[in-house]
Design a protein around this motif. Structure first.
Motif, PDB file in Angstrom:
ATOM      1  N   GLU A 154       0.833  -1.202   0.000  1.00  0.00           N
ATOM      2  CA  GLU A 154       0.000   0.000   0.000  1.00  0.00           C
ATOM      3  C   GLU A 154       0.869   1.253   0.000  1.00  0.00           C
ATOM      4  O   GLU A 154       0.601   2.205  -0.742  1.00  0.00           O
ATOM      5  N   GLU A 155       1.914   1.252   0.797  1.00  0.00           N
ATOM      6  CA  GLU A 155       2.803   2.412   0.849  1.00  0.00           C
ATOM      7  C   GLU A 155       3.498   2.631  -0.491  1.00  0.00           C
ATOM      8  O   GLU A 155       3.648   3.773  -0.944  1.00  0.00           O
ATOM      9  N   LYS A 156       3.930   1.537  -1.130  1.00  0.00           N
ATOM     10  CA  LYS A 156       4.583   1.650  -2.448  1.00  0.00           C
ATOM     11  C   LYS A 156       3.616   2.213  -3.479  1.00  0.00           C
ATOM     12  O   LYS A 156       3.990   3.046  -4.317  1.00  0.00           O
ATOM     13  N   ILE A 157       2.373   1.748  -3.458  1.00  0.00           N
ATOM     14  CA  ILE A 157       1.380   2.198  -4.440  1.00  0.00           C
ATOM     15  C   ILE A 157       1.062   3.674  -4.230  1.00  0.00           C
ATOM     16  O   ILE A 157       0.987   4.454  -5.201  1.00  0.00           O
ATOM     17  N   ILE A 158       0.869   4.068  -3.002  1.00  0.00           N
ATOM     18  CA  ILE A 158       0.551   5.471  -2.713  1.00  0.00           C
ATOM     19  C   ILE A 158       1.696   6.381  -3.154  1.00  0.00           C
ATOM     20  O   ILE A 158       1.475   7.472  -3.710  1.00  0.00           O
ATOM     21  N   GLU A 159       2.930   5.946  -2.917  1.00  0.00           N
ATOM     22  CA  GLU A 159       4.075   6.722  -3.394  1.00  0.00           C
ATOM     23  C   GLU A 159       4.040   6.849  -4.914  1.00  0.00           C
ATOM     24  O   GLU A 159       4.263   7.939  -5.468  1.00  0.00           O
ATOM     25  N   GLU A 160       3.738   5.761  -5.596  1.00  0.00           N
ATOM     26  CA  GLU A 160       3.737   5.777  -7.057  1.00  0.00           C
ATOM     27  C   GLU A 160       2.603   6.613  -7.618  1.00  0.00           C
ATOM     28  O   GLU A 160       2.723   7.212  -8.703  1.00  0.00           O
ATOM     29  N   ILE A 161       1.498   6.682  -6.900  1.00  0.00           N
ATOM     30  CA  ILE A 161       0.361   7.492  -7.342  1.00  0.00           C
ATOM     31  C   ILE A 161       0.775   8.944  -7.518  1.00  0.00           C
ATOM     32  O   ILE A 161       0.359   9.621  -8.473  1.00  0.00           O
ATOM     33  N   HIS A 162       1.613   9.442  -6.633  1.00  0.00           N
ATOM     34  CA  HIS A 162       2.064  10.845  -6.742  1.00  0.00           C
ATOM     35  C   HIS A 162       2.872  11.056  -8.021  1.00  0.00           C
ATOM     36  O   HIS A 162       2.721  12.087  -8.697  1.00  0.00           O
ATOM     37  N   TYR A 163       3.726  10.091  -8.370  1.00  0.00           N
ATOM     38  CA  TYR A 163       4.493  10.205  -9.613  1.00  0.00           C
ATOM     39  C   TYR A 163       3.567  10.147 -10.831  1.00  0.00           C
ATOM     40  O   TYR A 163       3.777  10.868 -11.821  1.00  0.00           O
ATOM     41  N   ARG A 347      -8.218  13.833   1.715  1.00  0.00           N
ATOM     42  CA  ARG A 347      -7.104  13.013   2.197  1.00  0.00           C
ATOM     43  C   ARG A 347      -6.824  11.860   1.231  1.00  0.00           C
ATOM     44  O   ARG A 347      -7.656  11.511   0.400  1.00  0.00           O
ATOM     45  N   GLN A 348      -5.645  11.266   1.344  1.00  0.00           N
ATOM     46  CA  GLN A 348      -5.249  10.156   0.479  1.00  0.00           C
ATOM     47  C   GLN A 348      -6.123   8.923   0.752  1.00  0.00           C
ATOM     48  O   GLN A 348      -6.221   8.467   1.890  1.00  0.00           O
ATOM     49  N   PRO A 349      -6.748   8.372  -0.276  1.00  0.00           N
ATOM     50  CA  PRO A 349      -7.505   7.118  -0.076  1.00  0.00           C
ATOM     51  C   PRO A 349      -6.598   6.005   0.407  1.00  0.00           C
ATOM     52  O   PRO A 349      -5.421   5.923   0.042  1.00  0.00           O
ATOM     53  N   ALA A 350      -7.153   5.115   1.231  1.00  0.00           N
ATOM     54  CA  ALA A 350      -6.418   3.972   1.772  1.00  0.00           C
ATOM     55  C   ALA A 350      -7.230   2.709   1.531  1.00  0.00           C
ATOM     56  O   ALA A 350      -8.439   2.768   1.283  1.00  0.00           O
ATOM     57  N   VAL A 351      -6.568   1.570   1.609  1.00  0.00           N
ATOM     58  CA  VAL A 351      -7.240   0.288   1.372  1.00  0.00           C
ATOM     59  C   VAL A 351      -8.418   0.105   2.314  1.00  0.00           C
ATOM     60  O   VAL A 351      -9.456  -0.444   1.935  1.00  0.00           O
ATOM     61  N   GLU A 352      -8.282   0.574   3.537  1.00  0.00           N
ATOM     62  CA  GLU A 352      -9.357   0.394   4.519  1.00  0.00           C
ATOM     63  C   GLU A 352     -10.624   1.166   4.144  1.00  0.00           C
ATOM     64  O   GLU A 352     -11.689   0.949   4.739  1.00  0.00           O
ATOM     65  N   ASP A 353     -10.520   2.068   3.159  1.00  0.00           N
ATOM     66  CA  ASP A 353     -11.698   2.821   2.709  1.00  0.00           C
ATOM     67  C   ASP A 353     -12.605   2.000   1.796  1.00  0.00           C
ATOM     68  O   ASP A 353     -13.726   2.417   1.502  1.00  0.00           O
ATOM     69  N   ARG A 354     -12.131   0.859   1.341  1.00  0.00           N
ATOM     70  CA  ARG A 354     -12.894   0.090   0.351  1.00  0.00           C
ATOM     71  C   ARG A 354     -14.327  -0.195   0.828  1.00  0.00           C
ATOM     72  O   ARG A 354     -15.287  -0.033   0.072  1.00  0.00           O
TER      73      ARG A 354
END
Length: 504
Positions: A154-163, A347-354
């Motif tokens: 999840e952390e890797k994906i969120i980082e990549e989303i910004h790029y 705020r940044q969406p997170a997996v727990e928001d599903r």
């Protein structure tokens, strides 16, 4: 008998052709009599000599032909791809019965000639027996260790989303092709898990890796490669085979260079990614002089290629389908925006928001269903003689569990050929799981990256819809966006451009 007598007379001339024909007829007759004793074979269209049923098939979209044939021959039928018998399984109940309830019998992989070019019996996707079991077990264990489907991913994906958003912003709301930036972003997720680091989108080595992987997967499912799989002797005459061989050699050379670099800085106490784990196990087996170890360079090269190719092409194509569908159906996009704004805000969406976003989750699932990324599935093979639903299927038979017939089964889906998120919603608007939702296949060969793919799709899709409104270019309507797609091994969106307009 008259046919055999005629061939015997022809054989008396001493020609090699006569002998070959006689042996062929005797083989067909003997195999036919054996089949009658063993059980009834599935029905199917009558094959032509040598060509089988190839002239019946749409080689660009054989899955469409198979769906049509099932209307005549039922949910279990056989076709001949040249001289090779292939059994096709159609519909949710039939495919589930085979892959889940008879997982062992239908659990082997049929390795066609083109896949041998890629893998040579190594790796995970196109291997069988102990090699497959060892590589899949090792991959699942170690990919989980590096966060696949967990908080680390999840952390890797969120980082990549910004790029990825930075790439989208460069177009300032003007039309662009989403293929390259989306594929780069998705590729970087698997790269960070496999190698322990991501690549810059401008890195020429990375660009070439993604391009080569996409090209090979596209060509592998082409009509020319289908002919090659049927008649391998055509190989020297096919440019598509030369391209694949060239790509395989380049891939092998590049992977060897990368692994050498990782090996030089390898620390057994600080693993950076999957490759490190493999190299450490390889060294351990070598030091203990373990015989017949599966941890060697060939398996590492092919396994990483399997992970990189599968992890890029399917998830990238699905995400692109999702963005295109939002532009095609703006009223559905409006509902997604409303739900995200109400539940998440800025705020940044997170997996727990599903669980809090049932409509958005339904849209993602419906995208996977309608996009139908792997319509033919990958070929299976019977591991033994099987009596299945009243038919006899011989050991070693090529089997196609037709996933498109599951995802668009009219007995399972209210509107099988329409984009209808309500397939995954109950009367209260809450998300509901559907048994016939099988985009990752099922059984022993279910996609080992399913948990990662589900996380990627949710986080990328939700984050992008939070930030952008996707529209068709000026002068282009939603009706102009083609939902037929381009078929290879995977079904990818037809070429198109979208506008990603920043939401205020």
């Amino acid at each position: 008998m008259a046919v055999i007598e005629s061939l015997q007379q022809f054989l008396s001339t001493g020609t090699l052709l006569g002998a070959s024909l006689l042996l062929l007829v005797l083989y067909l007759l003997s195999s036919g009599s054996r089949s009658q004793k063993e059980g009834k074979e599935p029905p199917g269209p009558k094959p032509l000599p040598l060509l089988g049923n190839l002239l019946t098939l749409d080689l660009k979209r054989p899955f469409d032909t198979f769906c049509e044939l099932s209307k005549t021959y039922g949910n279990i039928f056989q076709v001949f791809l040249g001289p090779r018998k292939t059994v096709v399984l159609v519909g949710y109940k039939t495919v589930k019965e085979a892959l889940v309830n008879h997982a062992e019998e239908f659990g082997d992989r049929y390795i066609e000639p083109v896949f041998s070019l890629f893998n040579g019996g190594h790796g995970i996707i196109f291997s069988n027996g102990e090699n497959w079991r060892e590589m899949r077990r090792f991959a699942l264990s170690n990919l989980r260790d590096f966060g696949m489907g967990k908080r680390g991913s999840e952390e890797k994906i969120i980082e990549e989303i910004h790029y990825l958003k930075e790439e989208f912003d460069k177009f300032e709301g003007k039309p662009f092709d989403t293929t390259q930036p989306v594929d780069y972003a998705v590729s970087n997720i698997i790269s960070s898990i496999v190698y322990g680091s991501r690549f810059e989108y401008t890195d020429p080595q990375f660009q070439e890796m993604v391009k080569r992987s996409h090209e090979s997967i596209s060509i592998t499912g082409s009509p020319s490669m289908m002919l090659y799989n049927t008649f391998p002797w055509l190989g020297p005459f096919l440019n598509s085979k030369r391209i694949i061989v060239r790509n395989v050699l380049k891939h092998r050379a590049e992977m060897t260079r990368m692994f050498t670099g990782l090996l030089e800085t390898l620390n057994p106490h600080e693993r950076r990614g999957f490759v490190d784990s493999f190299l450490i196990r390889k060294q351990s087996d070598e030091q203990s002089c373990k015989k017949d170890s599966h941890f060697h360079l060939d398996n590492l090269i092919v396994t990483v290629g399997n992970l990189f190719g599968a992890g890029t092409d399917t998830s990238g194509a699905t995400l692109r389908w999702g963005l295109m569908l939002m532009a095609k159906y703006p009223h559905i996009q409006d509902r997604v925006h409303e739900e995200i704004d109400r539940v998440i805000g800025e705020r940044q969406p997170a997996v727990e928001d599903r669980k809090k976003l049932p409509y958005t989750d339904a849209v993602i699932h419906e995208t996977q269903r309608l996009a139908n990324i792997l319509p033919m599935n990958l070929p299976h093979k019977t591991s033994c003689d099987v009596h299945f639903n009243g038919y006899f299927i011989k050991k070693g038979t090529n089997v196609i569990p037709l996933l498109t017939s599951v995802l668009k089964d009219p007995s399972e889906w209210e509107k099988p050929n329409s984009f209808y998120p309500e397939h995954f919603l109950d009367e209260k608007g809450q998300f509901v799981k559907r048994d016939a939702f099988m985009p990752f296949s099922a059984g022993r060969r279910v996609c080992l990256g399913e948990s990662l793919a589900r996380m990627e799709l949710f986080l990328f899709f939700t984050s992008l819809l939070q930030s952008y409104r996707f529209t068709t270019p000026p002068g282009v309507s939603g009706d102009d966006l083609d939902l037929k797609g381009i078929a290879g091994i995977t079904l990818t969106p037809s070429p198109h451009k979208l506008c990603a307009i920043r939401r205020s």
